[in-house]
Design a protein around this motif. Structure first.
Motif, PDB file in Angstrom:
ATOM      1  N   GLN A   1      23.776-126.035  62.723  1.00  0.00           N
ATOM      2  CA  GLN A   1      24.680-124.894  62.643  1.00  0.00           C
ATOM      3  C   GLN A   1      23.933-123.700  62.086  1.00  0.00           C
ATOM      4  O   GLN A   1      23.021-123.859  61.284  1.00  0.00           O
ATOM      5  CB  GLN A   1      25.876-125.236  61.762  1.00  0.00           C
ATOM      6  N   VAL A   2      24.302-122.527  62.521  1.00  0.00           N
ATOM      7  CA  VAL A   2      23.661-121.292  62.076  1.00  0.00           C
ATOM      8  C   VAL A   2      24.707-120.395  61.441  1.00  0.00           C
ATOM      9  O   VAL A   2      25.855-120.349  61.863  1.00  0.00           O
ATOM     10  CB  VAL A   2      22.970-120.595  63.268  1.00  0.00           C
ATOM     11  N   GLN A   3      24.304-119.697  60.389  1.00  0.00           N
ATOM     12  CA  GLN A   3      25.161-118.708  59.748  1.00  0.00           C
ATOM     13  C   GLN A   3      24.616-117.318  60.053  1.00  0.00           C
ATOM     14  O   GLN A   3      23.400-117.103  60.008  1.00  0.00           O
ATOM     15  CB  GLN A   3      25.219-118.922  58.230  1.00  0.00           C
ATOM     16  N   LEU A   4      25.516-116.394  60.342  1.00  0.00           N
ATOM     17  CA  LEU A   4      25.124-115.057  60.787  1.00  0.00           C
ATOM     18  C   LEU A   4      25.755-113.995  59.896  1.00  0.00           C
ATOM     19  O   LEU A   4      26.951-114.073  59.589  1.00  0.00           O
ATOM     20  CB  LEU A   4      25.569-114.841  62.235  1.00  0.00           C
ATOM     21  N   VAL A   5      24.952-113.002  59.525  1.00  0.00           N
ATOM     22  CA  VAL A   5      25.442-111.893  58.709  1.00  0.00           C
ATOM     23  C   VAL A   5      25.014-110.592  59.367  1.00  0.00           C
ATOM     24  O   VAL A   5      23.810-110.301  59.456  1.00  0.00           O
ATOM     25  CB  VAL A   5      24.902-111.971  57.270  1.00  0.00           C
ATOM     26  N   ALA A   6      26.003-109.826  59.810  1.00  0.00           N
ATOM     27  CA  ALA A   6      25.741-108.556  60.477  1.00  0.00           C
ATOM     28  C   ALA A   6      25.787-107.410  59.478  1.00  0.00           C
ATOM     29  O   ALA A   6      26.553-107.450  58.504  1.00  0.00           O
ATOM     30  CB  ALA A   6      26.763-108.333  61.579  1.00  0.00           C
ATOM     31  N   SER A   7      24.990-106.390  59.750  1.00  0.00           N
ATOM     32  CA  SER A   7      24.963-105.203  58.902  1.00  0.00           C
ATOM     33  C   SER A   7      24.519-104.011  59.720  1.00  0.00           C
ATOM     34  O   SER A   7      24.057-104.161  60.860  1.00  0.00           O
ATOM     35  CB  SER A   7      24.018-105.418  57.715  1.00  0.00           C
ATOM     36  N   LEU A  20      22.035-101.883  64.347  1.00  0.00           N
ATOM     37  CA  LEU A  20      22.680-103.036  63.740  1.00  0.00           C
ATOM     38  C   LEU A  20      21.671-104.173  63.596  1.00  0.00           C
ATOM     39  O   LEU A  20      20.797-104.346  64.446  1.00  0.00           O
ATOM     40  CB  LEU A  20      23.854-103.510  64.586  1.00  0.00           C
ATOM     41  N   SER A  21      21.827-104.944  62.543  1.00  0.00           N
ATOM     42  CA  SER A  21      21.002-106.126  62.322  1.00  0.00           C
ATOM     43  C   SER A  21      21.903-107.333  62.111  1.00  0.00           C
ATOM     44  O   SER A  21      23.012-107.214  61.600  1.00  0.00           O
ATOM     45  CB  SER A  21      20.118-105.955  61.087  1.00  0.00           C
ATOM     46  N   CYS A  22      21.407-108.475  62.502  1.00  0.00           N
ATOM     47  CA  CYS A  22      22.130-109.721  62.290  1.00  0.00           C
ATOM     48  C   CYS A  22      21.121-110.748  61.803  1.00  0.00           C
ATOM     49  O   CYS A  22      20.225-111.151  62.554  1.00  0.00           O
ATOM     50  CB  CYS A  22      22.794-110.181  63.574  1.00  0.00           C
ATOM     51  N   ALA A  23      21.257-111.133  60.544  1.00  0.00           N
ATOM     52  CA  ALA A  23      20.349-112.102  59.942  1.00  0.00           C
ATOM     53  C   ALA A  23      20.935-113.495  60.047  1.00  0.00           C
ATOM     54  O   ALA A  23      22.119-113.710  59.754  1.00  0.00           O
ATOM     55  CB  ALA A  23      20.114-111.743  58.484  1.00  0.00           C
ATOM     56  N   ALA A  24      20.095-114.446  60.451  1.00  0.00           N
ATOM     57  CA  ALA A  24      20.544-115.814  60.645  1.00  0.00           C
ATOM     58  C   ALA A  24      19.924-116.741  59.616  1.00  0.00           C
ATOM     59  O   ALA A  24      18.778-116.559  59.203  1.00  0.00           O
ATOM     60  CB  ALA A  24      20.174-116.286  62.050  1.00  0.00           C
ATOM     61  N   SER A  25      20.686-117.734  59.238  1.00  0.00           N
ATOM     62  CA  SER A  25      20.162-118.774  58.360  1.00  0.00           C
ATOM     63  C   SER A  25      20.706-120.113  58.842  1.00  0.00           C
ATOM     64  O   SER A  25      21.665-120.169  59.610  1.00  0.00           O
ATOM     65  CB  SER A  25      20.569-118.535  56.913  1.00  0.00           C
ATOM     66  N   ASP A  73      13.578-110.795  66.410  1.00  0.00           N
ATOM     67  CA  ASP A  73      12.338-111.155  65.735  1.00  0.00           C
ATOM     68  C   ASP A  73      12.544-112.569  65.218  1.00  0.00           C
ATOM     69  O   ASP A  73      13.190-112.770  64.178  1.00  0.00           O
ATOM     70  CB  ASP A  73      12.050-110.171  64.592  1.00  0.00           C
ATOM     71  N   ASN A  74      12.026-113.538  65.947  1.00  0.00           N
ATOM     72  CA  ASN A  74      12.256-114.934  65.566  1.00  0.00           C
ATOM     73  C   ASN A  74      11.561-115.299  64.255  1.00  0.00           C
ATOM     74  O   ASN A  74      11.991-116.213  63.558  1.00  0.00           O
ATOM     75  CB  ASN A  74      11.826-115.866  66.694  1.00  0.00           C
ATOM     76  N   ALA A  75      10.517-114.579  63.917  1.00  0.00           N
ATOM     77  CA  ALA A  75       9.844-114.838  62.632  1.00  0.00           C
ATOM     78  C   ALA A  75      10.699-114.390  61.454  1.00  0.00           C
ATOM     79  O   ALA A  75      10.591-114.951  60.354  1.00  0.00           O
ATOM     80  CB  ALA A  75       8.500-114.135  62.601  1.00  0.00           C
ATOM     81  N   LYS A  76      11.555-113.401  61.696  1.00  0.00           N
ATOM     82  CA  LYS A  76      12.430-112.884  60.644  1.00  0.00           C
ATOM     83  C   LYS A  76      13.862-113.379  60.787  1.00  0.00           C
ATOM     84  O   LYS A  76      14.738-112.963  60.026  1.00  0.00           O
ATOM     85  CB  LYS A  76      12.406-111.354  60.652  1.00  0.00           C
ATOM     86  N   ASN A  77      14.122-114.236  61.780  1.00  0.00           N
ATOM     87  CA  ASN A  77      15.465-114.770  62.005  1.00  0.00           C
ATOM     88  C   ASN A  77      16.505-113.655  62.146  1.00  0.00           C
ATOM     89  O   ASN A  77      17.608-113.744  61.583  1.00  0.00           O
ATOM     90  CB  ASN A  77      15.873-115.717  60.866  1.00  0.00           C
ATOM     91  N   THR A  78      16.153-112.633  62.883  1.00  0.00           N
ATOM     92  CA  THR A  78      17.021-111.466  62.973  1.00  0.00           C
ATOM     93  C   THR A  78      17.109-110.966  64.414  1.00  0.00           C
ATOM     94  O   THR A  78      16.104-110.959  65.130  1.00  0.00           O
ATOM     95  CB  THR A  78      16.513-110.346  62.054  1.00  0.00           C
ATOM     96  N   VAL A  79      18.309-110.545  64.784  1.00  0.00           N
ATOM     97  CA  VAL A  79      18.515-109.870  66.053  1.00  0.00           C
ATOM     98  C   VAL A  79      19.024-108.464  65.758  1.00  0.00           C
ATOM     99  O   VAL A  79      19.745-108.251  64.781  1.00  0.00           O
ATOM    100  CB  VAL A  79      19.487-110.647  66.957  1.00  0.00           C
ATOM    101  N   TRP A 114      29.649-117.257  64.958  1.00  0.00           N
ATOM    102  CA  TRP A 114      29.961-115.839  64.820  1.00  0.00           C
ATOM    103  C   TRP A 114      29.672-115.347  63.413  1.00  0.00           C
ATOM    104  O   TRP A 114      29.920-116.053  62.427  1.00  0.00           O
ATOM    105  CB  TRP A 114      31.446-115.609  65.127  1.00  0.00           C
ATOM    106  N   GLY A 115      29.194-114.119  63.347  1.00  0.00           N
ATOM    107  CA  GLY A 115      29.075-113.455  62.066  1.00  0.00           C
ATOM    108  C   GLY A 115      30.335-112.649  61.785  1.00  0.00           C
ATOM    109  O   GLY A 115      31.221-112.530  62.629  1.00  0.00           O
ATOM    110  N   GLN A 116      30.389-112.083  60.584  1.00  0.00           N
ATOM    111  CA  GLN A 116      31.493-111.180  60.289  1.00  0.00           C
ATOM    112  C   GLN A 116      31.226-109.861  61.006  1.00  0.00           C
ATOM    113  O   GLN A 116      30.129-109.586  61.431  1.00  0.00           O
ATOM    114  CB  GLN A 116      31.614-110.975  58.762  1.00  0.00           C
ATOM    115  N   GLY A 117      32.180-109.067  61.194  1.00  0.00           N
ATOM    116  CA  GLY A 117      31.989-107.824  61.921  1.00  0.00           C
ATOM    117  C   GLY A 117      31.440-106.712  61.048  1.00  0.00           C
ATOM    118  O   GLY A 117      31.522-106.751  59.813  1.00  0.00           O
ATOM    119  N   THR A 118      30.891-105.718  61.705  1.00  0.00           N
ATOM    120  CA  THR A 118      30.473-104.492  61.038  1.00  0.00           C
ATOM    121  C   THR A 118      31.070-103.323  61.809  1.00  0.00           C
ATOM    122  O   THR A 118      30.969-103.253  63.032  1.00  0.00           O
ATOM    123  CB  THR A 118      28.936-104.409  60.911  1.00  0.00           C
TER     124      THR A 118
END
Length: 124
Positions: A1-7, A20-25, A73-79, A114-118
């Protein structure tokens, strides 16, 4: 499972830009294709851009082609979603989402996480 945080949302004048950025963990980010969706008040949620696992394939809704660019950027886990020449009709809550599919990235109902919205607000 992946967690997503948009900003990265905010208020901008028409013609302006936002990124916009979306960080995944969680589980390996590179296992997922990623999408950016938006939902304006009173409207259905729509997929505006998507990118496959490696970044070699992208999809854009007609309404944003030539103005928005999705990247990852897959190295930064970010879209990212670079939004240029913003219009008032781009005003919406923007969500990032993930799918295991590497091919049907334009199929919105395949996105499971899904991440939370921005909020993005474009003034005229």
């Amino acid at each position: 499972q992946v967690q997503l945080v948009a900003s990265g949302g905010g208020l901008v004048q028409a013609g302006g830009s936002l990124r916009l950025s979306c960080a995944a963990s969680g589980r390996a980010f590179s296992s997922y294709s990623m999408g950016w969706f938006r939902q304006a008040p009173g409207k259905e949620r729509e997929l505006v851009a998507a990118i496959n696992r490696s970044g070699s394939n992208t999809y854009y809704a007609d309404s944003v082609k030539g103005r928005f660019t999705i990247s990852r950027d897959n190295a930064k886990n970010t879209v990212y979603l670079q939004m240029n020449d913003l219009k008032p009709e781009d005003t919406a809550v923007y969500y990032c989402a993930a799918t295991y599919s590497d091919y049907d990235i334009m199929v919105g109902n395949l996105y499971s996480y899904w991440g939370q919205g921005t909020q993005v607000t474009v003034s005229s």
